[in-house]
Design a protein around this motif. Structure first.
Motif, mmCIF file in Angstrom:
data_model
loop_
_atom_site.group_PDB
_atom_site.id
_atom_site.type_symbol
_atom_site.label_atom_id
_atom_site.label_comp_id
_atom_site.label_asym_id
_atom_site.label_seq_id
_atom_site.Cartn_x
_atom_site.Cartn_y
_atom_site.Cartn_z
ATOM 1 N N LEU A 116 52.107 49.063 43.506
ATOM 2 C CA LEU A 116 51.649 49.855 44.658
ATOM 3 C C LEU A 116 50.120 49.918 44.685
ATOM 4 N N LEU A 117 49.534 50.050 43.498
ATOM 5 C CA LEU A 117 48.063 50.122 43.404
ATOM 6 C C LEU A 117 47.434 48.810 43.875
ATOM 7 N N ALA A 118 48.010 47.709 43.396
ATOM 8 C CA ALA A 118 47.458 46.400 43.781
ATOM 9 C C ALA A 118 47.528 46.237 45.306
ATOM 10 N N TYR A 119 48.650 46.664 45.869
ATOM 11 C CA TYR A 119 48.802 46.555 47.326
ATOM 12 C C TYR A 119 47.763 47.429 48.041
ATOM 13 N N ALA A 120 47.596 48.630 47.540
ATOM 14 C CA ALA A 120 46.635 49.552 48.174
ATOM 15 C C ALA A 120 45.204 49.045 48.041
ATOM 16 N N LEU A 121 44.953 48.312 46.958
ATOM 17 C CA LEU A 121 43.588 47.817 46.725
ATOM 18 C C LEU A 121 43.285 46.510 47.467
ATOM 19 N N TRP A 122 44.274 45.945 48.120
ATOM 20 C CA TRP A 122 44.084 44.658 48.817
ATOM 21 C C TRP A 122 42.734 44.686 49.553
ATOM 22 N N ARG A 158 35.757 46.181 45.214
ATOM 23 C CA ARG A 158 37.181 46.365 45.493
ATOM 24 C C ARG A 158 37.965 45.132 45.033
ATOM 25 N N VAL A 159 37.360 43.950 45.252
ATOM 26 C CA VAL A 159 38.010 42.719 44.775
ATOM 27 C C VAL A 159 38.159 42.776 43.244
ATOM 28 N N ALA A 160 37.137 43.305 42.582
ATOM 29 C CA ALA A 160 37.197 43.399 41.113
ATOM 30 C C ALA A 160 38.328 44.335 40.687
ATOM 31 N N PHE A 161 38.421 45.502 41.316
ATOM 32 C CA PHE A 161 39.529 46.415 40.997
ATOM 33 C C PHE A 161 40.875 45.743 41.277
ATOM 34 N N PHE A 162 40.919 45.039 42.403
ATOM 35 C CA PHE A 162 42.169 44.385 42.795
ATOM 36 C C PHE A 162 42.555 43.315 41.770
ATOM 37 N N SER A 163 41.583 42.469 41.412
ATOM 38 C CA SER A 163 41.923 41.380 40.484
ATOM 39 C C SER A 163 42.300 41.920 39.111
ATOM 40 N N VAL A 164 41.620 42.988 38.678
ATOM 41 C CA VAL A 164 42.001 43.579 37.383
ATOM 42 C C VAL A 164 43.424 44.135 37.457
ATOM 43 N N SER A 165 43.775 44.748 38.588
ATOM 44 C CA SER A 165 45.133 45.302 38.682
ATOM 45 C C SER A 165 46.172 44.184 38.681
ATOM 46 N N ILE A 166 45.862 43.072 39.350
ATOM 47 C CA ILE A 166 46.820 41.949 39.387
ATOM 48 C C ILE A 166 47.003 41.336 37.994
ATOM 49 N N VAL A 167 45.874 41.056 37.311
ATOM 50 C CA VAL A 167 46.019 40.418 35.983
ATOM 51 C C VAL A 167 46.616 41.405 34.963
ATOM 52 N N THR A 168 46.411 42.687 35.189
ATOM 53 C CA THR A 168 47.039 43.669 34.298
ATOM 54 C C THR A 168 48.556 43.653 34.474
ATOM 55 N N LEU A 169 48.990 43.583 35.714
ATOM 56 C CA LEU A 169 50.437 43.510 35.968
ATOM 57 C C LEU A 169 51.029 42.258 35.325
#
Lengths: 298, 493
Positions: free
Chosen positions: B143-149, B173-184
């Motif tokens: 959900l976080l990754a989606y919200a951070l799109w 925002r891209v940095a937060f997004f990419s960190v959330s994706i690679v964390t998942l």
């Protein structure tokens, strides 16, 4: 002023942790009543090996020394083996020949070619043996303590000199655990300070403010009381002593793609979870330590 | 009843309340379970705790217990970072509520199920609750990754001082997004091999298998998982501090791509450990160096800002070295969040690189138990230093001011650094002291380490007690914090 007082108190506390080390500080001498020259019989059969209790079978009988090899025993061996030319002294080291291991070029593997390798360093202050240029003697205080500062090559050579051998890891485990149950310690399910020589076990040989933990005589934890220090009788199911604590024990296995040798049993320098039967330590075979010893099987 | 309801709303719906609950739980878990090992065990506290609380310590299950314990603490820390991110990064309010509520249920379930499973008999119902908790946390991450799109027009930067693409998309925002994706993905990297190749009965600690020449897929993926999850928690923490310090300008423009590329390359490196162990390390070094450069730029920006602000407060435009230094350290909280990142290099990054470079020459000549000390110390220090950064940030959010701010900030900085410095010396003692003479080094490093950790825990306890007392006041700080956002400058973008 308050800040200064606080600072001074902190400084004094820190300094108290900083006493110099006297590794030859006097130690008490106790006769444990356990004879080092005795062997325990271990019958063939199944037992549970490892932390997760794999049913394993050893299909032959064997015997294991009831205690670690002592300084006294090792000094006698050195004298005999020197006379026979089995070992020699070079550059303050007792050395001996080893035919080498097959090299598989494994990741981090180091080649061990045929050649002479260290058995014991003669100039290490932790060695509890004396050598006058002719004869080796065990220092009287430490005569019935496990011999330490012996490399894997030295331990192997000792056993083989008498036509014995170092135990394999599985032989060691069976001897420590018995065949009846999945106990984590040789004597049972739980550990108390006076079951074995481990770090801060508060035995009479330990002073954590100075030299730290030292070895106890072989078979020390046999239920006897030494100058008020009460021990619990802690043999393995086969009557073997010190299978947990005191010194790590070299085992014989040489594994493909690695040059490390494995040790079992935990030591005077580690906490109780390292004394669990399945825990392994490893080292290069030339390493010598005041926390490494061994015993043989036949 | 109304009083209870308002406080419950504060604790479980507001960002600051949620962070407070998670920190308090981390503190309680650390204090309680910390008594089962180390000096507390030596002092006999362990025996009392085990008897009083009927803890079931099966020796063969120790590794499994430890794994569940640090997973539960890590889940609470991930929840704290998520609460911070959902408040610091613009997103729809309903998304923020969904993410926060899902992760709150998740980490509470992980704690409520995991710890009883690990320490009070292996009840499979508890294990189910624990797994359900971890799953909810993963779902919250989705959900976080989606919200951070980041590629939505409404999230384009409004202030061009912040890093942005040519089209105006927000690179932070891209940095937060990419960190959330690679964390998942990295969470899956632990979870899927863990359930496919292993089973819960055969547990192992990664540091125990490092010398095995041929590692199984499970062993490799668990080692990779451990490393990457900690690294990504640290990178997410650095990004949070970027927002806290209102990082912008040219350094921000350079740093954000470094964080994005660094976190992706680093993650790919650890995923490569399974199929290509040989090259994976090179990729990991590359990725971590890039991410660390991003953090370095944050530190430079942050210190420059602190110095300029400090001098300006004194009516100075420029100052000499000592005036600059005084300005830099005048607020231990704002200085501390980036100083701890610098200190991390001395106790974690440089040590890690040194050990890797000299592994065969030095460290593999030591017995395994000595090598293991370094490995265990390495990741404990990384995890705990990251925690102190988040804690310092929270102290600011909690409104710590004046002398208590100074005392708290400097206690955390000085004593955590003392502890981790001492632990680093302890880990590496074999480099400069022989085994026979090591006891004084062991004593002094243990003493300093214990003093450091005790003071840090006392400071944390004081902060928690202060906030607990506040909850009993009708119009305490909590009543203002219910609707407070973490930072107002988010709107600037």
């Amino acid at each position: 002023m308050k800040k200064l007082t606080l600072l001074l108190i902190s400084f004094i506390i820190i300094l108290t942790a900083c006493k110099p080390v006297d590794i030859n500080a006097p130690a008490p001498v106790y006769d444990t009543g356990i004879e080092p020259n005795t062997w325990a019989f271990i019958p063939m059969g199944a037992f549970f090996s490892g932390q997760f209790n794999f049913e394993t079978t050893i299909d032959y009988d064997y015997e294991m020394m009831v205690t670690h090899v002592t300084n006294q025993q090792f000094a006698e061996y050195l004298n005999e083996a020197m006379k026979d030319g089995y070992i020699k002294i070079e550059e303050n080291k007792v050395i001996g020949y080893y035919p080498g291991d097959e090299f598989h070029d494994g990741r981090h593997e180091e080649e061990i070619p045929a050649g002479n390798y260290i058995h014991i360093p003669l100039d290490d202050p932790m060695l509890r043996l004396d050598y006058d240029g002719q004869i080796f003697t065990a220092q009287p205080t430490w005569a019935n303590h496990p011999v330490t500062m012996v490399s894997w090559f030295g331990a192997k050579a000792y056993c083989e000199y008498y036509d014995w051998r170092l135990p394999t890891e599985l032989e060691w485990e069976k001897a420590a655990r018995g065949s009846e149950d999945t106990r984590p310690y040789p004597w049972g399910e739980t550990i108390a300070r006076n079951n074995a020589n481990l770090i801060t076990s508060r035995d009479p040989f330990e002073d954590m403010s100075s030299f730290g933990s030292r070895t106890t005589p072989v078979g020390f934890y046999n239920g006897k009381t030494y100058d008020g220090y009460v021990t619990l009788d802690s043999p393995s199911p086969y009557g073997i002593y010190d299978m947990a604590g005191n010194v790590w024990e070299w085992t014989s296995n040489v594994y493909e793609e690695q040059h490390y040798r494995y040790l079992r049993g935990g030591s005077k320098d580690v906490y109780e979870n390292y004394l669990r039967i399945w825990v392994r330590n490893s080292s290069i075979p030339t390493y010598t330590s005041s926390g490494f010893g061994f015993r043989c099987v036949k | 009843m109304q009083a209870f309801k308002t406080r419950f709303n504060y604790l479980f719906t507001s960002t600051k309340g949620l962070i407070l609950v998670a920190i308090a739980l981390c503190a309680l878990i650390s204090a309680f379970f910390g008594s089962l090992s180390g000096p507390m065990a030596d002092l006999g506290v362990k025996t009392v705790i085990v008897k009083t609380f009927g803890i079931d310590l099966v020796e063969a299950e120790r590794e499994g217990r430890v794994i569940i314990l640090y997973h539960t603490i890590a889940m609470a820390v991930i929840a704290i970072e998520t609460y911070m991110i959902t408040d610091l990064v613009a997103m729809k309010e309903n998304q923020r509520v969904q993410i926060n509520s899902t992760i709150t249920f998740g980490y509470l379930a992980a704690i409520i199920g995991g710890l009883p499973f690990a320490y009070w008999g292996t009840s499979w119902i508890m294990h189910g609750i624990y797994i359900a908790g971890l799953t909810l946390i993963f779902f919250a991450g989705c959900l976080l990754a989606y919200a951070l799109w980041p590629w939505r027009n409404e999230y384009k930067v409004k202030n061009t001082a912040y890093a942005h693409s040519k089209s105006g998309y927000d690179l932070e925002r891209v940095a937060f997004f990419s960190v959330s994706i690679v964390t998942l993905a990295s969470a899956l990297f632990g979870a899927i091999p863990g359930s496919f190749y292993g089973n819960g009965f055969f547990t192992f600690l990664a540091e125990n298998v490092v010398r095995e020449p041929i590692k199984t897929t499970l062993q490799k993926s668990i080692i990779g998982h451990l490393h990457i999850m900690l690294a990504l928690i640290a990178i997410a923490c650095a990004l949070i501090i970027c927002r806290y310090m209102d990082f912008k300008g040219i350094l921000h423009t350079i740093a954000m791509p470094l964080f994005i590329i660094g976190s992706i390359v680093l993650s790919m490196g650890t995923w490569l450990v399974v199929p290509f162990e040989g090259i994976a390390h090179t990729v990991i070094y590359g990725g971590s160096t890039i991410a660390m450069l991003g953090a370095l730029l944050l530190v430079i920006y942050s210190w420059d800002k602190l110095i300029k602000t400090g001098l300006a407060e004194k009516g100075l435009k420029k100052g000499n070295f000592f005036q600059g230094l005084t300005a830099l350290v005048r607020d231990p909280i704002k200085f501390g969040v980036t100083w701890q990142m610098v200190f991390m290099n001395f106790t974690v990054s440089f040590i890690g690189i040194f050990v890797a470079v000299k592994l065969d020459e030095i460290f593999r000549n030591w017995p395994f138990m000595d090598e293991k000390l370094i490995l265990t110390g390495h990741w404990h220090i990384l995890a705990t230093l990251t925690a102190t950064i988040l804690l310092l940030y929270y102290a600011d959010l909690a409104g710590l001011k004046g002398k208590s701010r100074q005392w708290f900030g400097w206690s955390i900085i000085i004593f955590s650094d003392l502890a981790f410095g001492a632990v680093t010396v302890y880990e590496l003692k074999r480099l400069f002291v022989e085994e026979a003479y090591q006891q004084p080094v062991v004593n002094i490093t243990n003493l300093l380490g214990d003093i450091g950790l005790v003071v840090v825990l006392l400071a944390l306890a004081a902060l928690m007690v202060w906030r607990l007392i506040d909850l009993f006041k009708k119009n305490g700080r909590w009543s203002q914090e219910v609707h407070e956002k973490l930072e107002s400058y988010v709107e600037e973008k």
